[in-house]
Design a protein around this motif. Structure first.
Motif, PDB file in Angstrom:
ATOM      1  N   GLU A  27       0.746  -1.248  -0.099  1.00 21.73           N
ATOM      2  CA  GLU A  27      -0.181  -0.009   0.048  1.00 21.73           C
ATOM      3  C   GLU A  27       0.996   1.226   0.001  1.00 21.73           C
ATOM      4  OE1 GLU A  27      -3.241   0.228  -0.315  1.00 21.73           O
ATOM      5  OE2 GLU A  27      -3.440  -1.967  -0.547  1.00 21.73           O
ATOM      6  N   ASN A  31       0.922   3.978  -3.086  1.00 25.34           N
ATOM      7  CA  ASN A  31       0.473   5.545  -2.665  1.00 25.34           C
ATOM      8  C   ASN A  31       1.771   6.481  -2.772  1.00 25.34           C
ATOM      9  OD1 ASN A  31      -2.585   5.415  -2.244  1.00 25.34           O
ATOM     10  ND2 ASN A  31      -1.812   3.632  -1.167  1.00 25.34           N
ATOM     11  N   SER A 188      -7.579  11.063  14.635  1.00 31.23           N
ATOM     12  CA  SER A 188      -7.054  11.588  13.329  1.00 31.23           C
ATOM     13  C   SER A 188      -6.074  12.690  13.506  1.00 31.23           C
ATOM     14  CB  SER A 188      -8.328  12.126  12.664  1.00 31.23           C
ATOM     15  OG  SER A 188      -7.970  13.064  11.461  1.00 31.23           O
ATOM     16  N   PRO A 225      -5.380   0.123   7.064  1.00 33.04           N
ATOM     17  CA  PRO A 225      -6.160   1.155   6.109  1.00 33.04           C
ATOM     18  C   PRO A 225      -6.522   2.383   6.986  1.00 33.04           C
ATOM     19  CG  PRO A 225      -7.188  -1.235   6.457  1.00 33.04           C
ATOM     20  CD  PRO A 225      -5.862  -1.225   7.169  1.00 33.04           C
ATOM     21  N   THR A 226      -6.466   2.287   8.260  1.00 34.86           N
ATOM     22  CA  THR A 226      -6.454   3.576   9.218  1.00 34.86           C
ATOM     23  C   THR A 226      -5.195   4.649   8.849  1.00 34.86           C
ATOM     24  OG1 THR A 226      -7.998   2.538  10.778  1.00 34.86           O
ATOM     25  CG2 THR A 226      -6.618   4.544  11.321  1.00 34.86           C
ATOM     26  N   LYS A 229      -5.218   5.987   5.346  1.00 34.28           N
ATOM     27  CA  LYS A 229      -6.294   7.195   5.228  1.00 34.28           C
ATOM     28  C   LYS A 229      -5.488   8.505   5.860  1.00 34.28           C
ATOM     29  CE  LYS A 229     -10.989   8.276   6.871  1.00 34.28           C
ATOM     30  NZ  LYS A 229     -11.895   8.112   7.931  1.00 34.28           N
ATOM     31  N   GLU A 230      -4.938   8.164   7.150  1.00 33.47           N
ATOM     32  CA  GLU A 230      -4.522   9.363   7.836  1.00 33.47           C
ATOM     33  C   GLU A 230      -3.375  10.193   6.965  1.00 33.47           C
ATOM     34  OE1 GLU A 230      -5.696  10.875  10.095  1.00 33.47           O
ATOM     35  OE2 GLU A 230      -7.536   9.551  10.253  1.00 33.47           O
ATOM     36  N   LEU A 232      -2.564   9.728   3.805  1.00 34.08           N
ATOM     37  CA  LEU A 232      -3.113  10.587   2.470  1.00 34.08           C
ATOM     38  C   LEU A 232      -3.992  11.836   2.659  1.00 34.08           C
ATOM     39  CD1 LEU A 232      -4.228   7.091   0.463  1.00 34.08           C
ATOM     40  CD2 LEU A 232      -2.290   8.566   0.157  1.00 34.08           C
ATOM     41  N   ALA A 233      -4.748  11.839   3.650  1.00 33.86           N
ATOM     42  CA  ALA A 233      -5.331  13.106   4.107  1.00 33.86           C
ATOM     43  C   ALA A 233      -4.050  14.076   4.610  1.00 33.86           C
ATOM     44  CB  ALA A 233      -6.221  12.873   5.161  1.00 33.86           C
TER      45      ALA A 233
END
Length: 247
Positions: A27, A31, A188, A225-226, A229-230, A232-233
């Motif tokens: 991953e 990314n 987050s 996954p978490t 997500k963090e 990429l944000a």
């Protein structure tokens, strides 16, 4: 001033570290997310440069830095191997954590080796007071090979960390961030909780910071996954903030 790069902490605990992190590595590669290798001296001593770097380079993952404990008594052969690992990486940076009992001569030995290999060495102070003490050494060492990495968890508040980072902005080349809520559960990165990372990042970019921003959560509390997500944000937030500042 260039846009800061983003990396995540990747712990290297043995020669088979990549086998337990196959999903994460895939991953990260997909990314285009870089890593900071977080390891210890026995790993540097026992493994070859290729054993540590090849699993990442084969996936196309950039290594921004290699993070080890400060150890002034480490032998020159092992220190040179560490610096060679950094030389073969994209970021060409070694970070020394827990720098509690080093001397000026310890730092000079590190700096001399880093200059030989054109590698940067960063110290991670664990308080504002320690940062000032380390600076008294850094300013005596010429060559530009020594600087700071600031870790958010070493400071009680975002404002306290910013005070140290901005005081030594020209020497600060990495910022390691995290976030937790009132129950010490991961929060987050971009939601102000224990730390206010939007404030931190905006302030640093406005002042001209262009180093690396590294994400570090307790790996037992955050799944892949978490984490993705963090990160990429965070990358999107940094990109948008950087672009606004350049206008």
């Amino acid at each position: 001033m260039s846009e800061p790069s983003v990396a995540v902490v990747l712990r290297v605990t043995d020669e088979n570290y990549s086998e337990s992190k196959v999903q994460l590595l895939r991953e990260l590669a997909k990314n285009s997310i870089a890593v900071q290798l977080h390891t210890d001296w026995p790993i540097i001593e026992s493994l070859g440069v290729g054993d540590i770097l090849d699993p990442l380079l084969d996936e196309g993952i950039e290594v921004m830095s290699v993070n080890v404990p400060m150890n002034g008594s480490i032998d020159s052969f092992t220190l040179e191997k560490l610096v060679m690992i950094a030389e073969e990486s994209a970021g060409k940076t070694v970070i020394f954590r827990e720098p509690l009992n080093h001397t000026y001569q310890d730092l000079k030995r590190i700096v001399d080796m880093c200059i030989t290999y054109k590698v940067r060495a960063l110290l991670e102070p664990q308080s504002k007071r320690q940062a000032m003490r380390q600076y008294s050494y850094i300013k005596r060492l010429i060559g530009g090979a020594l600087g700071f990495s600031h870790v958010e968890e070493h400071y009680a508040t975002t404002e306290e960390m910013l005070e140290s980072a901005l005081r030594f902005l020209g020497l600060t080349h990495n910022i390691t961030i995290t976030n937790y809520d009132e129950q010490n559960a991961p929060a987050s990165l971009l939601t102000p909780k224990r730390y206010n990372n939007p404030l931190l990042i905006r302030t640093l970019l406005e002042k001209g910071f262009d180093g690396s921003i590294t994400v570090q959560y307790n790996p037992d509390l955050v799944d892949t996954p978490t984490l993705l997500k963090e990160v990429l944000a965070l990358k999107e937030f940094i990109k948008n903030t950087y672009e606004r500042i350049q206008i």
